[in-house]
Design an enzyme around this catalytic site. Structure first.
Site, short mmCIF file in Angstrom:
data_model
loop_
_atom_site.label_atom_id
_atom_site.label_comp_id
_atom_site.label_asym_id
_atom_site.label_seq_id
_atom_site.Cartn_x
_atom_site.Cartn_y
_atom_site.Cartn_z
N GLU A 105 -9.33 -20.33 -15.57
CA GLU A 105 -9.65 -21.03 -14.31
C GLU A 105 -10.67 -22.10 -14.67
OE1 GLU A 105 -11.51 -20.00 -9.92
OE2 GLU A 105 -12.38 -19.12 -11.70
N ASP A 157 -3.93 3.89 2.77
CA ASP A 157 -5.33 3.59 3.13
C ASP A 157 -5.50 2.17 3.67
OD1 ASP A 157 -5.00 2.10 0.85
OD2 ASP A 157 -6.57 3.08 -0.32
N ASP A 177 0.86 -1.20 0.00
CA ASP A 177 0.00 0.00 0.00
C ASP A 177 0.89 1.24 0.00
OD1 ASP A 177 -1.82 2.02 0.59
OD2 ASP A 177 -1.88 1.50 2.73
N ASP A 193 -1.98 -1.35 -3.58
CA ASP A 193 -2.31 -0.68 -4.84
C ASP A 193 -1.25 -0.98 -5.89
OD1 ASP A 193 -0.18 1.17 -4.11
OD2 ASP A 193 -1.63 2.05 -2.73
N ASP A 217 -11.39 -15.64 -15.38
CA ASP A 217 -12.14 -16.08 -14.20
C ASP A 217 -13.29 -16.99 -14.62
OD1 ASP A 217 -12.56 -15.66 -11.30
OD2 ASP A 217 -14.46 -14.79 -11.93
#
Ligand code: NOJ
Length: 530
Positions: free
Chosen positions: A274, A34, A30, A38, A216
């Site tokens: 997947e 926050d 990060d 990221d 996915d």
């Protein structure tokens, strides 16, 4: 035996023996304080990936999302969420990774959108029978007043796979299908508009320089015609059955051929799906020459630390891809399953076994996927109820704890949480103080660490000719052990309780001390013939 080649034609198929590194961006690093990782955090730690020696990144989804399922609920498939730094942060990552020779693949979520996607709002507003509803799977309910779901399908995350909507006139109305959370409505793959939109999305990222996609629920997307009831609804979460009408329907192959036609316009890109399908013939169908380049095979993830089970998983994985002359893939974990250290028993034994299994995995022919933190030997974390964030926890009525325990942020440096992951002590999942021992900083300085062991394994695998082709053969070994050969290289695993005397040969790498000429229990070794 052929050596690694620089032939550009083969280079377009760089993924055939690549080590991919899965970055779960929320949990990597990060940079804006926050408490959530990221993309600039990934860029900041590319040195770690280079140190490890990986060729490519698989980024879990970073598109605009309300984050109900941590990005697998996409509200805008052609933009990066501000939480991850927006589009500019992705461009910075692509430039920096490519400058180091690391390719970047992204997650693509074509089975469903977020309920916050403009298409879904339009579908709710437009009402039954509209073109807007036809992008999703809306149906009238069964029973008096349509008050029962249209069929008996359960959601993979628990509870029914259908949610009833309130129509624009305020009355209870149709139901929509969501195989996962209610905030993830399934798209209707009988609708050409859905194909057109996916093509736009694919080209959008490929034109920006992305090197491919992890797809996915690649065995999902299309549903059995007529949406028939399921015979068995007692399915375990995230563990689909081969005769399940929700998944693996023949028409899904049309979607994969469509995706492949687009990718073929961008030589050197890759699609890895997947694919939770166990029948070898059906699995191989996804890897036909005009469909996916690679398919995740989860057999090794599901195998216990048991020589016979591991051998069976490897055998089946090789047999499945051989049906189409495709490339095998191997992984020990990802963001959906318990970490291998924990699966293999936890503590020192779990760690020793995870080291051993890493050697087995890296010795196999094909592509390898390493989930961030596996190279540190991170275990799952037992999180308190109030910390749990996975939608599975709520949807299962608090009977399934979900996947948070394998998604705890990476420990980079220092002696106390958040271990350099963030400047905020309030990380999105709490980090255990015991991870002080496991930070990247500590492990880089320790020649015997899991990190340095991984690094050596990846380097040997990259540099030695034995690993360059598909050559593979089993060796006869005592019960509770296994052994296989790649050219002059032998890989032995001892999953039993007694030491295994080593054959003659030079030890290239061992997961435990073998200086007495024996392979201890819970260990593996790479040997080359003298
Ligand atoms: C599989 C992904 O790996 C998982 O994390 C996600 O929750 C489901 N697909 C739904 O998108």
């Amino acid at each position: 035996m052929s050596a690694p080649t620089d032939d550009p034609a083969n280079d377009a198929r760089w993924w055939r023996r690549a080590v991919f590194y899965q970055v779960y961006p929320r949990s990597f690093c990060d940079t804006d304080g926050d408490g959530v990782g990221d993309l600039d955090g990934v860029t900041a730690h590319l040195d770690h990936l280079e140190y490890l020696g990986v060729e490519a990144i698989w980024l879990d989804p970073v598109m605009v999302s309300p984050m109900v399922d941590h990005g697998y609920d996409v509200a805008d498939p052609r933009d990066v969420d501000p939480l991850f730094g927006g589009m500019a942060a992705l461009d910075r990552l692509l430039d920096a990774a490519h400058a180091r020779g690391i390719r970047v693949t992204m997650d693509l979520v074509p089975n469903h959108t977020s309920s916050a996607h403009p298409w879904f709002s339009a579908a709710l507003a437009a009402g039954p029978g509209s073109a807007e509803r036809a992008r999703y799977i809306f149906r009238d309910g069964r029973g008096p007043g349509g008050s029962e779901p249209p069929n008996n399908w359960p959601s993979v995350f628990g509870g029914p796979a259908w949610t009833r909507v309130t129509e624009p006139d305020g009355r209870p109305g149709q139901w929509y299908l969501h195989l996962f959370d209610a905030a993830q409505p399934d798209l209707n793959w009988d609708n050409p508009e859905v194909f057109e939109d996916l093509e736009q999305t694919l080209r959008f990222w490929l034109d920006r320089g992305v090197d491919g996609f992890r797809i996915d629920v690649a065995h999902g997307m299309t549903k059995a015609p007529g949406l028939p009831d399921m015979a068995v609804t007692d399915t375990r979460l995230l563990a689909d059955l081969d005769d399940d009408p929700r998944f693996n329907n023949e028409s899904v192959h049309e979607v994969h051929r469509f995706i492949r036609r687009v990718l073929d316009d961008y030589p050197g890109t890759v699609a890895v799906g997947e694919v939770w399908v166990y029948d070898n013939v059906q699995f191989a169908a996804y890897l036909r020459h005009d469909e996916l380049h690679l398919g995740f095979n989860f057999r090794l993830v599901r195998a216990e630390f048991d020589a016979a089970e591991i051998r069976d998983a490897i055998d089946n994985s090789l047999a499945a891809v051989a049906l189409e002359g495709a490339t095998p893939t191997w992984t020990l974990s990802n963001h959906d399953v318990d970490r291998e250290v924990t699966r293999y028993g936890g503590g020192a034994v779990g760690l020793a076994r995870a080291r051993a299994m890493a050697l087995v995995m890296f010795a196999l022919p094909g592509a390898v996927f390493v989930y961030n933190g596996a190279e540190l030997g991170l275990p799952n974390v037992e999180l308190p109820d109030e910390a749990l964030q996975d939608p599975v926890w709520e949807r299962s009525g608090h009977t399934e704890r979900g996947r948070d325990g394998c998604q705890v942020p990476m420990p980079w440096c220092g002696d106390a949480p958040p271990f350099g992951f963030s400047s905020s002590p309030d990380t999105w999942l709490p980090m255990p103080p015991q991870w002080a021992e496991l930070t990247v900083q500590r492990q880089r300085a320790d020649p015997g660490s899991m990190l340095n062991f991984y690094r050596r394994a990846v380097a040997i695998r990259r540099d030695r000719a034995e690993f360059a082709d598909a050559d593979f053969g089993w060796l006869e070994t005592p019960p509770d052990t296994l052994g296989f050969r790649r050219g002059s290289l032998t890989c032995l695993l001892n999953a039993g309780s007694r030491p295994l005397p080593l054959p003659a040969g030079e030890v290239l790498l061992a997961s435990s001390d073998v200086t007495d000429g024996q392979l201890p229990p819970d260990a593996a070794v790479w040997l080359v013939a003298p």
